[in-house]
Write an enzyme that holds these catalytic residues in place. Structure first.
Site, mmCIF file in Angstrom:
data_model
loop_
_atom_site.group_PDB
_atom_site.id
_atom_site.type_symbol
_atom_site.label_atom_id
_atom_site.label_comp_id
_atom_site.label_asym_id
_atom_site.label_seq_id
_atom_site.Cartn_x
_atom_site.Cartn_y
_atom_site.Cartn_z
ATOM 1 C CG ASP A 334 -2.053 0.985 1.143
ATOM 2 O OD1 ASP A 334 -2.271 1.549 0.048
ATOM 3 O OD2 ASP A 334 -2.738 1.179 2.157
ATOM 4 C CD GLU A 337 -0.221 5.449 -4.315
ATOM 5 O OE1 GLU A 337 -0.955 4.456 -4.485
ATOM 6 O OE2 GLU A 337 0.168 5.818 -3.198
ATOM 7 C CG ASP A 498 -8.037 4.285 -0.068
ATOM 8 O OD1 ASP A 498 -7.881 3.050 -0.002
ATOM 9 O OD2 ASP A 498 -7.238 5.088 0.427
#
Length: 573
Positions: A334, A337, A498
């Site tokens: 997670d 990015e 999300d």
């Protein structure tokens, strides 16, 4: 019309006024091929109103088919710059996939065919799809702030063949363990091991098959990767729980965030960070100091996946974690990015925002490929001029067989602005360094974050996959990751991020899953019942039904929201 048609005669006349009056960059003043240090541009004509799919990651208001500016549509500006954002509509998000599949109908023959175009580039970019008023053709224009124009063309002629041809270039998806296709249960807010045990017991009592129990950052001690909280998740008790799970079916998957906590003083002991310092595997500032951002545990460093030692350090961290009691069956990647809660290297106090943007508008590129002599043939670069070949190397020349290693892009240039490229792509956060690593962060080998930002997730996926192969020999590694790039499917699956507990997002789930089939990442699914906000029974019921047909099947929601495990409602269970 050719699959990719850059001829001036095929493109509409210019100038073309902005399609968005408030955004001058949506105008087209001309369609030249541009290849500058920090700006590349190429435009192709497309059949009027053709069907375009892909160019993600995106939640498109137009649906699975992209808006090309016909039938009342406004067209598309697809930005490729990975960022941590809660599933926005029509904005750049977690991953970057500059591949599109086109489906054309030939009115003359009455037949349809498909083809594909892939730009292999990690550079930040805008890709525009538009049909100018009065034009007989639509168009696609690439505007890039770095890299090279490395195109691949797929002739199809069917959708399935285009996707297969794309896979032959980037690699086909990894084989998944059979249990990966079962039902997964997770939430941010399983506070302790008792919560995990209660959920497993309730799932069994409701006779709901459970293949995998997940844990979010609640598992960590002080939100630090590769740790467990000694009070909430005692290591020995956790080990016993996981072993009991695996003995009757469910496996266990913990989260790994991209930011690694720094030690706060001389008495602070955190081996993953100190081992990384010893092996020199963390991303740096331009002056060679550690780049320090901020994530859940406070100040953090970030793995430099270009480092020669990163695989051994990453494997060691995961292996020690497993030996400590977290006997995982797979890993959840997670925040990759990567996400940072501050801009620039806030932990080291550096101020990089004072750099003055470089004006390259008057710069002229003078270099040409080997065997093209511009002093003889001029600047066109054409393969023939007036019927004469411009190839000037001797027939027995070996010039074309010598391949030089590529340079390090903007990281090796002395006259470019790493923080504010002259062209501002339509990043949803504005500046490229917002909520992520600064674009002048430096990687091993001299690479600048500006040029490699979009592949952070891919490189973490590959490194983690190889680590799991050595830690779990003879087993298929199972990874689910948020940020993806072409060839991520070789190493990982993906969840759609999300999302929101809204009917609209259940509907949008469908286009997301279809989109990633094009990208050769078939192990994909959404957070069932929605991640953000509260769900309700009817939505959760319908979403559970829908997602039973999706490859990745996980119920997950956010901290503080109502519980949404399927056993909470008889109609859902």
């Amino acid at each position: 019309m050719p699959l990719f048609d850059t001829r001036a005669s095929s493109l509409p006349p210019t100038p073309i006024p902005p399609s968005n009056a408030s955004d001058p960059s949506t105008a087209f003043d001309g369609f030249p091929l541009v290849f500058e240090d920090q700006y590349l541009q190429v435009t192709s004509a497309l059949p009027y109103g053709t069907n375009i799919y892909g160019l993600g990651e995106i939640i498109a208001s137009s649906g699975f088919r992209r808006d090309i500016g016909t039938d009342g549509g406004a067209g598309t500006i697809q930005t490729h710059w990975s960022r941590d954002i809660q599933d926005p509509v029509d904005e750049n998000m977690y991953g970057s996939h500059p591949i599109y599949l086109e489906h054309r109908y030939n009115v003359t023959t009455g037949e349809a065919s498909s083809s594909g175009v892939f730009l292999l580039s990690a550079a930040g970019s805008d890709i525009l799809l538009q049909t100018p008023p009065g034009s007989g053709v639509s168009l696609i224009e690439y505007r890039m702030i770095g890299g090279i124009l490395d195109f691949y063309f797929f002739s199809g002629p069917t959708d399935a063949e285009v996707i297969a041809q794309y896979g032959s270039i980037i690699g086909y998806p990894a084989w998944q363990p059979a249990w990966g296709f079962g039902f997964h249960l997770c939430r941010w807010g399983y506070h302790n091991l008792s919560d995990d045990k209660e959920n497993v017991a309730q799932m069994r009592a409701a006779d709901v098959p459970l293949e995998v129990q997940w844990n979010d950052i609640d598992l960590y001690h002080a939100y630090r990767d590769f740790t467990t909280d000694p009070v909430s998740f005692p290591a020995d008790e956790l080990r016993a729980f996981i072993q009991e799970l695996v003995s009757v079916s469910p496996d266990d998957i913990p989260i790994v965030d991209a930011g690694i906590a720094v030690t706060v003083n001389s008495t602070d002991v955190y081996d993953p960070f100190t081992r990384g310092v010893e092996e020199d595997v963390w991303i740096k500032n331009p002056d060679g100091s550690l780049y320090i951002g901020e994530v859940w545990p406070g100040y953090t460093v970030f793995a430099d996946w270009f480092s020669e030692n990163i695989l051994s350090v990453w494997t060691e961290g995961l292996k020690n974690w497993s030996n400590m009691g977290v006997e995982f069956s797979g890993i959840w990647l997670d925040m990759n990015e990567p996400s940072s809660f501050c801009s620039y290297s806030c932990g080291s106090g550096a101020n990089y925002s004072a750099l003055v943007p470089l004006n390259v508008s008057a710069r002229v590129i003078t270099g040409y490929p080997e065997c093209y002599n511009d002093t003889i043939w001029g600047p066109s670069g054409n393969i023939t001029i007036n019927g004469t070949s411009t190839y000037s190397c001797a027939a027995d020349s070996t010039t074309m067989t010598v391949t030089e290693k590529r340079g390090v892009g903007a990281g090796g240039e002395q006259s470019v602005d790493l923080n504010s490229p002259p062209y501002a792509i339509h990043n949803g956060f504005g500046g490229l360094s917002q909520h992520t690593l600064a674009t002048n962060a430096t990687h091993y080998g001299g690479y600048a974050e500006l040029d490699v930002h979009n592949i952070f997730g891919l490189m973490e996926e590959k490194t983690t996959y190889l680590a799991l192969q050595s830690i779990l020999p003879g087993k298929r590694p199972f990874l689910i990751s948020r940020s993806t790039f072409p060839s991520s499917g070789k190493w990982s699956g993906h969840w759609l991020g999300d999302n929101y507990s809204k009917w609209q997002y259940m509907y949008l789930n469908i286009q997301g899953v279809l989109q990633f089939q094009i990208y050769q990442i078939p192990m994909v699914g959404a957070d069932i019942c929605g991640f953000r906000n509260n769900t309700d029974e009817e939505l959760c019921n319908r979403w559970m039904q829908l997602s039973a047909f999706m490859p990745f099947y996980r119920n997950h929601n956010t901290y503080g929201a109502i519980s949404q495990e399927p056993y909470r409602w008889p109609s859902v269970a």
